[in-house]
Design a protein around this motif. Sequence first.
Motif, short mmCIF file in Angstrom:
data_model
loop_
_atom_site.label_atom_id
_atom_site.label_comp_id
_atom_site.label_asym_id
_atom_site.label_seq_id
_atom_site.Cartn_x
_atom_site.Cartn_y
_atom_site.Cartn_z
N VAL A 121 0.86 -1.18 0.00
CA VAL A 121 0.00 0.00 0.00
C VAL A 121 0.90 1.23 0.00
O VAL A 121 2.03 1.19 0.49
N THR A 122 0.40 2.32 -0.55
CA THR A 122 1.23 3.52 -0.65
C THR A 122 1.50 4.17 0.70
O THR A 122 2.49 4.88 0.85
N ASN A 125 5.73 1.69 3.92
CA ASN A 125 6.92 1.22 3.23
C ASN A 125 7.22 -0.20 3.69
O ASN A 125 7.98 -0.41 4.64
N GLY A 126 6.61 -1.16 3.07
CA GLY A 126 6.79 -2.56 3.41
C GLY A 126 5.69 -3.38 2.76
O GLY A 126 5.02 -2.93 1.83
N THR A 127 5.52 -4.58 3.28
CA THR A 127 4.53 -5.52 2.73
C THR A 127 3.44 -5.76 3.75
O THR A 127 3.71 -5.86 4.95
N VAL A 128 2.21 -5.87 3.26
CA VAL A 128 1.07 -6.18 4.12
C VAL A 128 0.68 -7.63 3.87
O VAL A 128 0.33 -8.00 2.76
#
Length: 169
Positions: A121-122, A125-128
């Motif tokens: 997601v914007t 800063n990473g992964t969901v």
Amino acid sequence: MQHPSATPTKMLWTLALGCALLTACASDPSRVQPGTGRDQVLQQLGTPTAIYRTPTGERMQYSRGPAGFQVSNVDLDSAGRVYSVRQELNEGLFASTIKPGEWRVEDVLFTYGPPYQQTRVTSFNGTVWSWRYLQINNRRFLYIYVDPTGRVDHYNVGDDLEFDRRRWW
């Protein structure tokens, strides 16, 4: 004399349904009792989706994922006996289980297994990472936010609206 509604086809379907229900009950990790031996667990539940070593024994993880709603961890002591069985995808447990700032990817997998999906997601800063679960028969998602170093930043929950979009009535 056979009842007119008891055709061979109906009898076969009834038998098949009965076998399926018995199999489903037999493969339900919540039915495993403390003290059960490892071999009995494997016989009852089948091959786990993951096995992890623990400081006191091992964890056998049974995930209904990626699209299912349950992840059950069966913990065994050093003698190979069950001392804990817990369905992890439970909204009441998240706050006491997930450790933002401490947990790493390995801890997430150890507890929940592979996610349903990983997205970006914007606003982060990473992964969901996300898992589906049921909360009183409502379809929900657990979202765990993993930063670029592999550390859990935070988590939240939300409704699973995909099912609602598929309804056509």
